[in-house]
Motif scaffolding. Sequence first.
Motif, mmCIF file in Angstrom:
data_model
loop_
_atom_site.group_PDB
_atom_site.id
_atom_site.type_symbol
_atom_site.label_atom_id
_atom_site.label_comp_id
_atom_site.label_asym_id
_atom_site.label_seq_id
_atom_site.Cartn_x
_atom_site.Cartn_y
_atom_site.Cartn_z
ATOM 1 N N UNK A 138 26.319 -63.532 7.499
ATOM 2 C CA UNK A 138 25.034 -63.984 6.959
ATOM 3 C C UNK A 138 25.134 -64.440 5.500
ATOM 4 N N UNK A 139 26.290 -64.278 4.888
ATOM 5 C CA UNK A 139 26.416 -64.539 3.451
ATOM 6 C C UNK A 139 27.851 -64.948 3.136
ATOM 7 N N UNK B 298 27.079 -68.243 -4.704
ATOM 8 C CA UNK B 298 26.620 -67.445 -3.574
ATOM 9 C C UNK B 298 25.687 -68.223 -2.654
ATOM 10 N N UNK B 299 25.897 -68.007 -1.354
ATOM 11 C CA UNK B 299 25.215 -68.762 -0.306
ATOM 12 C C UNK B 299 24.802 -67.787 0.791
ATOM 13 N N UNK C 162 22.083 -61.314 -1.646
ATOM 14 C CA UNK C 162 22.486 -59.986 -2.117
ATOM 15 C C UNK C 162 21.430 -59.439 -3.064
ATOM 16 N N UNK C 163 20.770 -58.383 -2.646
ATOM 17 C CA UNK C 163 19.734 -57.773 -3.487
ATOM 18 C C UNK C 163 20.351 -57.134 -4.726
ATOM 19 N N UNK C 164 21.525 -56.524 -4.567
ATOM 20 C CA UNK C 164 22.140 -55.867 -5.719
ATOM 21 C C UNK C 164 22.597 -56.888 -6.763
ATOM 22 N N UNK C 165 23.355 -57.883 -6.357
ATOM 23 C CA UNK C 165 23.859 -58.850 -7.334
ATOM 24 C C UNK C 165 22.729 -59.628 -7.996
ATOM 25 N N UNK C 166 21.639 -59.825 -7.272
ATOM 26 C CA UNK C 166 20.495 -60.526 -7.859
ATOM 27 C C UNK C 166 19.923 -59.728 -9.034
ATOM 28 N N UNK C 167 20.111 -58.408 -9.037
ATOM 29 C CA UNK C 167 19.672 -57.601 -10.178
ATOM 30 C C UNK C 167 20.323 -58.111 -11.461
#
Length: 364
Positions: free
Chosen positions: A183-184, A236-237, A244-249
């Motif tokens: 998915x990523x 990132x795709x 990614x919820x974590x990396x978006x932080x």
Amino acid sequence: MSRLGIYIHVPFCGRKCAYCDFYSVNWSKSAAVDYTAAVLRNIRHYGDKARTVDTVYFGGGTPSLLTAEQISSIISEIRSCFALEESAEITLEANPCTLSAEKLAELRKIGINRLSIGVQSMIDRELKILGRMHTAERAEQAVLEAARAGFDNISCDLMIALPDQKPEDMRFSIDRLAALPIQHISAYILKAENGTPFDCAEIRDRLPDEDSTAELYLAMVELLEKQGFMQYEVSNFAKEGFESRHNTRYWKCLDYLGIGPAAHSCYEGKRFAVERDLSAFIAADVQQVTVTDESPCGFEEFAMLRLRLKEGLILDDVPEHRAELLKKLPPLLKEGYAETDGERIWLTPKGFLMSNSVIEYLVF
């Protein structure tokens, strides 16, 4: 208080890749035991039941070298010491060689719900150049086994602009990856980092030149989006809903706490980093940190990080800088580096290629 992400740096590798400058050491059973005990001590030290943890990320290194029991003990300690959200995203980075059907079932059972698998290429010749231990077939098998184990949020790493890489090589890897139940995709341009074995003329002379690298990157963005992996950040795709919820932080200047040697944090109004030394981390009752920024997430940093995201910088978030940003924008629009709808500014794929220069011009 605001929500919190926790990053656990696991500094073990089976073998150091020739291009990697992340902190890692050789794995040993005793070191992994001592390291895990130190992580648990630090979680207890920072613990705060008033903080809701909604993302946990095991990065490295090769976190999948830890046993399921060791990983489970860390997750349990986080749950005991913080308010771990039931729907928290819990990511584990993994090398395909460390995964088996049995290990994957254990990881799923203990609460890991997102895997980031270090594939890098789906061509054996390229994997050999990179010094990876797995083959393309093993990487594919690991993804399929993960899906069968119940993982429905799987990310794979891909590297482009490799030594002697041709456009058709990159297309082959993308097509083969996109056919898997993932998915990523995190896709990075290879750099010969200073001090790594790749930091030599033999490798540098075989890397694509700047123009060829740009063509590869832009073609990659187009190919991935055609396969349903939409770009949401420079590298990132994701399919819809699987960012990614974590990396978006990191890119939104939200709080995260890093534990482990070489881990970084943006926590309680400061940025700080842990020494790149496993022995020191294990020996200390509490990890020793160096404050790197006493007042992070000012305008320049906030804008720079937001412009790494495809959604870009919302001008209402920086009202005092709106006029100056819009004044600087026309040359970037003309050259196709950026776009705006009057409420946001965002970079195009062409702009992402030049992101450091574009952001420096726009923000600083």
